[in-house]
Design a protein around this motif. Structure first.
Motif, PDB file in Angstrom:
ATOM      1  N   PHE A   1       0.812  -1.214   0.000  1.00 32.01           N
ATOM      2  CA  PHE A   1       0.000   0.000   0.000  1.00 32.01           C
ATOM      3  C   PHE A   1       0.851   1.272   0.000  1.00 32.01           C
ATOM      4  O   PHE A   1       0.396   2.325   0.454  1.00 32.01           O
ATOM      5  N   ASN A   2       2.070   1.185  -0.505  1.00 31.11           N
ATOM      6  CA  ASN A   2       2.962   2.340  -0.487  1.00 31.11           C
ATOM      7  C   ASN A   2       2.434   3.521  -1.275  1.00 31.11           C
ATOM      8  O   ASN A   2       2.823   4.669  -1.033  1.00 31.11           O
ATOM      9  N   GLU A   3       1.548   3.290  -2.244  1.00 30.38           N
ATOM     10  CA  GLU A   3       1.011   4.383  -3.045  1.00 30.38           C
ATOM     11  C   GLU A   3      -0.119   5.123  -2.340  1.00 30.38           C
ATOM     12  O   GLU A   3      -0.613   6.136  -2.854  1.00 30.38           O
ATOM     13  N   ALA A   4      -0.538   4.646  -1.179  1.00 32.30           N
ATOM     14  CA  ALA A   4      -1.609   5.313  -0.447  1.00 32.30           C
ATOM     15  C   ALA A   4      -1.126   6.662   0.075  1.00 32.30           C
ATOM     16  O   ALA A   4       0.074   6.929   0.205  1.00 32.30           O
ATOM     17  N   ARG A   5      -2.073   7.529   0.379  1.00 27.55           N
ATOM     18  CA  ARG A   5      -1.714   8.850   0.909  1.00 27.55           C
ATOM     19  C   ARG A   5      -1.059   8.731   2.284  1.00 27.55           C
ATOM     20  O   ARG A   5      -0.106   9.435   2.590  1.00 27.55           O
ATOM     21  N   ARG A   6      -1.565   7.815   3.103  1.00 30.18           N
ATOM     22  CA  ARG A   6      -1.036   7.622   4.442  1.00 30.18           C
ATOM     23  C   ARG A   6      -1.187   6.151   4.821  1.00 30.18           C
ATOM     24  O   ARG A   6      -2.244   5.564   4.606  1.00 30.18           O
ATOM     25  N   VAL A   7      -0.143   5.549   5.388  1.00 28.18           N
ATOM     26  CA  VAL A   7      -0.190   4.166   5.855  1.00 28.18           C
ATOM     27  C   VAL A   7       0.357   4.128   7.272  1.00 28.18           C
ATOM     28  O   VAL A   7       1.480   4.584   7.527  1.00 28.18           O
ATOM     29  N   LEU A   8      -0.439   3.585   8.202  1.00 27.58           N
ATOM     30  CA  LEU A   8      -0.025   3.465   9.592  1.00 27.58           C
ATOM     31  C   LEU A   8      -0.205   2.026  10.048  1.00 27.58           C
ATOM     32  O   LEU A   8      -1.091   1.310   9.571  1.00 27.58           O
ATOM     33  N   SER A   9       0.631   1.617  11.004  1.00 25.31           N
ATOM     34  CA  SER A   9       0.520   0.282  11.600  1.00 25.31           C
ATOM     35  C   SER A   9       0.290   0.439  13.095  1.00 25.31           C
ATOM     36  O   SER A   9       1.129   1.011  13.800  1.00 25.31           O
ATOM     37  N   ALA A  10      -0.856  -0.036  13.566  1.00 22.53           N
ATOM     38  CA  ALA A  10      -1.204   0.029  14.985  1.00 22.53           C
ATOM     39  C   ALA A  10      -1.038  -1.363  15.593  1.00 22.53           C
ATOM     40  O   ALA A  10      -1.748  -2.292  15.211  1.00 22.53           O
ATOM     41  N   MET A  11      -0.098  -1.503  16.519  1.00 21.51           N
ATOM     42  CA  MET A  11       0.220  -2.801  17.108  1.00 21.51           C
ATOM     43  C   MET A  11      -0.231  -2.836  18.560  1.00 21.51           C
ATOM     44  O   MET A  11       0.041  -1.891  19.316  1.00 21.51           O
ATOM     45  N   PRO A  12      -0.909  -3.901  18.978  1.00 20.93           N
ATOM     46  CA  PRO A  12      -1.405  -3.989  20.350  1.00 20.93           C
ATOM     47  C   PRO A  12      -0.278  -3.940  21.369  1.00 20.93           C
ATOM     48  O   PRO A  12       0.794  -4.521  21.163  1.00 20.93           O
ATOM     49  N   ALA A  13      -0.528  -3.255  22.478  1.00 19.17           N
ATOM     50  CA  ALA A  13       0.491  -3.113  23.513  1.00 19.17           C
ATOM     51  C   ALA A  13       0.919  -4.460  24.073  1.00 19.17           C
ATOM     52  O   ALA A  13       2.091  -4.654  24.426  1.00 19.17           O
ATOM     53  N   ALA A  14      -0.013  -5.409  24.168  1.00 21.51           N
ATOM     54  CA  ALA A  14       0.328  -6.737  24.704  1.00 21.51           C
ATOM     55  C   ALA A  14       1.229  -7.521  23.760  1.00 21.51           C
ATOM     56  O   ALA A  14       1.870  -8.489  24.168  1.00 21.51           O
ATOM     57  N   GLN A  15       1.294  -7.119  22.503  1.00 17.15           N
ATOM     58  CA  GLN A  15       2.131  -7.790  21.509  1.00 17.15           C
ATOM     59  C   GLN A  15       3.500  -7.131  21.399  1.00 17.15           C
ATOM     60  O   GLN A  15       4.525  -7.790  21.253  1.00 17.15           O
ATOM     61  N   GLY A  16       3.512  -5.804  21.457  1.00 18.52           N
ATOM     62  CA  GLY A  16       4.737  -5.064  21.233  1.00 18.52           C
ATOM     63  C   GLY A  16       4.815  -4.560  19.804  1.00 18.52           C
ATOM     64  O   GLY A  16       4.098  -5.036  18.925  1.00 18.52           O
ATOM     65  N   ALA A  17       5.697  -3.591  19.576  1.00 18.80           N
ATOM     66  CA  ALA A  17       5.818  -2.972  18.261  1.00 18.80           C
ATOM     67  C   ALA A  17       7.225  -3.163  17.716  1.00 18.80           C
ATOM     68  O   ALA A  17       8.162  -3.448  18.457  1.00 18.80           O
TER      69      ALA A  17
END
Length: 252
Positions: free
Chosen positions: A53-69
């Motif tokens: 999705f690199n061509e998207a205007r904005r790409v974010l990754s939200a990772m759960p705190a219990a999993q870690g980032a």
């Protein structure tokens, strides 16, 4: 208990993980071929798939705190954040596309995360949810992250989405080949052939959903019992006709 992010990263650098990434990314590209001008969010552990999705205007990754980032992307322009699953720190209706992978299976109460995803989805937005398929080979392979937590059937997934005010739009399976290294070289061919010759459940369900359309209902005023009885007991009155009476022509 969620799998730590190190385990997920380690899997996706293994031969099994690289094959899974390639086959799932192909399905995602078919579903969302053009994301230019759109805002995209990954929920769970989606970084192996977000490069598409690199061509998207904005790409974010939200990772759960219990999993870690983890750092993503690799060029250090970090677009990942730790989040609490039932209180995502984004405005309502912000994202046009939401991808959820490794998000639901290990949650004791997944409804809270689905409701948050529904809140964040734009009115015309789309969501794809990828979960381990009940009855598939990968749900029984504990050496992969698909072998942990609660797998789903298609009907269970549809019900969970509708409970979160989302409407299922389309679905498909992925990962038909068993997670055996001896078969990995044939995984792409099996992905094309097995669904046609054998009604086999794939290892992953991919389901697309959208916001449920709002339909306004105008409540009708309810009649009282006396009004209902009056309509039944009152004899019908003759209805006058609008036709004029016929007159004979006078003969002079």
């Amino acid at each position: 208990m969620r799998r730590p992010v190190q385990d997920l990263n380690r899997f996706y650098t293994s031969p099994e993980g690289l094959v899974a990434k390639r086959l799932i990314a192909r399905k995602l590209a078919e579903a969302w071929p053009d994301v230019r001008g759109l805002d995209v969010l990954g929920l769970g552990y989606c970084t192996p798939y977000l490069d598409h999705f690199n061509e998207a205007r904005r790409v974010l990754s939200a990772m759960p705190a219990a999993q870690g980032a983890e750092i993503w992307p690799a060029d250090m322009r970090v677009r990942t954040t730790l989040v609490e699953e039932e209180a995502l720190p984004f405005p309502t209706g912000l994202f046009d596309r939401i991808l959820m992978v490794h998000a639901l299976e290990e949650l004791p109460t997944p409804q809270g995360l689905l409701l948050e995803a529904s809140r964040l989805l734009a009115p015309n937005g789309k969501l794809i949810l990828g979960v381990a398929a009940r009855g598939g080979f990968w749900a029984h392979a504990e050496k992969t992250p698909f072998g942990y937590g609660q797998p789903y059937s298609r009907l269970q997934l549809e019900s969970a989405l509708r409970d979160a005010e989302l409407e299922p739009l389309a679905w498909s399976y992925a990962l038909y080949a068993p997670p055996l290294r001896s078969l990995l070289r044939w995984a792409g061919a099996l992905e094309n052939v097995l669904p046609r010759i054998w009604p086999l459940t794939g290892g992953l369900i991919l389901m697309e959903a959208g916001r449920r359309p709002f339909v306004a209902h105008t409540p009708r005023p309810q009649k009282s019992i006396l009004q209902e009885l009056r309509g039944v007991l009152t004899p019908p009155q003759p209805v006058p006709t609008s036709r004029l009476p016929h007159k004979d022509h006078e003969i002079a």
